[in-house]
Design an enzyme around this catalytic site. Sequence first.
Site, PDB file in Angstrom:
ATOM      1  N   ASP A  13       0.828  -1.198   0.000  1.00 35.70           N
ATOM      2  CA  ASP A  13       0.000   0.000   0.000  1.00 35.70           C
ATOM      3  C   ASP A  13       0.870   1.259   0.000  1.00 35.70           C
ATOM      4  O   ASP A  13       1.937   1.291   0.624  1.00 35.70           O
ATOM      5  CB  ASP A  13      -0.901  -0.003   1.245  1.00 35.70           C
ATOM      6  CG  ASP A  13      -2.043   0.983   1.134  1.00 35.70           C
ATOM      7  OD1 ASP A  13      -2.308   1.477   0.023  1.00 35.70           O
ATOM      8  OD2 ASP A  13      -2.676   1.254   2.170  1.00 35.70           O
ATOM      9  N   TRP A  18       2.912   7.941  -2.485  1.00 37.73           N
ATOM     10  CA  TRP A  18       4.340   8.135  -2.806  1.00 37.73           C
ATOM     11  C   TRP A  18       4.471   9.046  -4.023  1.00 37.73           C
ATOM     12  O   TRP A  18       5.298   9.971  -4.034  1.00 37.73           O
ATOM     13  CB  TRP A  18       4.980   6.777  -3.075  1.00 37.73           C
ATOM     14  CG  TRP A  18       6.451   6.808  -3.347  1.00 37.73           C
ATOM     15  CD1 TRP A  18       7.463   6.646  -2.425  1.00 37.73           C
ATOM     16  CD2 TRP A  18       7.097   6.987  -4.612  1.00 37.73           C
ATOM     17  NE1 TRP A  18       8.694   6.728  -3.045  1.00 37.73           N
ATOM     18  CE2 TRP A  18       8.493   6.933  -4.393  1.00 37.73           C
ATOM     19  CE3 TRP A  18       6.637   7.183  -5.909  1.00 37.73           C
ATOM     20  CZ2 TRP A  18       9.424   7.064  -5.412  1.00 37.73           C
ATOM     21  CZ3 TRP A  18       7.559   7.323  -6.934  1.00 37.73           C
ATOM     22  CH2 TRP A  18       8.933   7.272  -6.694  1.00 37.73           C
ATOM     23  N   THR A  59      -9.987  -7.374  -6.647  1.00 40.80           N
ATOM     24  CA  THR A  59     -11.171  -7.342  -7.505  1.00 40.80           C
ATOM     25  C   THR A  59     -11.777  -5.940  -7.522  1.00 40.80           C
ATOM     26  O   THR A  59     -12.376  -5.525  -8.519  1.00 40.80           O
ATOM     27  CB  THR A  59     -12.210  -8.362  -7.010  1.00 40.80           C
ATOM     28  OG1 THR A  59     -12.424  -8.173  -5.592  1.00 40.80           O
ATOM     29  CG2 THR A  59     -11.745  -9.783  -7.242  1.00 40.80           C
ATOM     30  N   ASN A  61     -10.054  -3.190  -7.449  1.00 41.41           N
ATOM     31  CA  ASN A  61      -9.191  -2.267  -8.192  1.00 41.41           C
ATOM     32  C   ASN A  61      -9.632  -2.064  -9.638  1.00 41.41           C
ATOM     33  O   ASN A  61      -9.176  -1.129 -10.299  1.00 41.41           O
ATOM     34  CB  ASN A  61      -7.735  -2.749  -8.159  1.00 41.41           C
ATOM     35  CG  ASN A  61      -7.068  -2.562  -6.817  1.00 41.41           C
ATOM     36  OD1 ASN A  61      -6.132  -3.285  -6.475  1.00 41.41           O
ATOM     37  ND2 ASN A  61      -7.533  -1.607  -6.035  1.00 41.41           N
ATOM     38  N   GLU A 197      -0.612 -12.443  12.650  1.00 38.93           N
ATOM     39  CA  GLU A 197      -0.151 -11.224  13.307  1.00 38.93           C
ATOM     40  C   GLU A 197      -0.027 -10.142  12.237  1.00 38.93           C
ATOM     41  O   GLU A 197       0.381 -10.427  11.113  1.00 38.93           O
ATOM     42  CB  GLU A 197       1.210 -11.451  13.973  1.00 38.93           C
ATOM     43  CG  GLU A 197       1.208 -12.501  15.070  1.00 38.93           C
ATOM     44  CD  GLU A 197       0.437 -12.037  16.300  1.00 38.93           C
ATOM     45  OE1 GLU A 197       0.452 -10.827  16.595  1.00 38.93           O
ATOM     46  OE2 GLU A 197      -0.185 -12.895  16.957  1.00 38.93           O
TER      47      GLU A 197
END
Length: 240
Positions: A13, A18, A59, A61, A197
Amino acid sequence: MRGLPRHVACVMDGNGRWAAQRSLPRTAGHQAAEAAVIDVIEAAHTAGVEWLSLYAFSTENWRRPAAEIDVLLRLVRRAIRKHALSLHARGVRCRFLGVADPRIPPPLARDIADLMALTRDNRRMTLTVAFDHGGRRDIVEAARSLIRDGVPPEQVTEESFARHLPHPDMPEVDLVIRTSGEQRISNFMLWQVAYAEWVFPEVLWPDFRAEHFWECLDVYRRRDRRFGGVQVPTATGKGA
């Protein structure tokens, strides 16, 4: 490494942010992400991680602008062609999770099939790329498969259900790394991450490198995984 997770999954992500921070188009972030992908694969391979899964395209996207999707599809094809032989040489078995939508261009679908065929006998590490993937869709398809097989409801168990999921030999995920600081599941491998985790580094994916991956592994090793149970104190006062 002691306490190493067997299966690590990454939600890659932050590409758009960015690019925005650099006043660049979103597609520039996707282009920059390739270096992070290769660095993480190398780090996982070096660490001895057996299974690495990367969330590349969901899916959902498909709702993005057509121009951005076109760039993403071309980048995936370029990366496959560029890195296929080196992945094979390192003993990496490559798999894809999803790849069901008819909008995937046939040349890309062929390259994906060729990569899986080339590396199918490798066992040093299994790299699974979740592309056109949706965790809910996988669960629905598994339920449909059980119905088609005529399995009586009373015979459906967690184990039998899991055998109808894509790649049933895939172990459950031990550690999920989601970059950029966002804390969402985003419909990613919903069945497999049930007891994973999670670590949420603030770094955006294009800047994520091997040292960040190792830091996440260290965080995982310091976690106390109880799977819903509790530690019973011993005579020394320490948990058993």
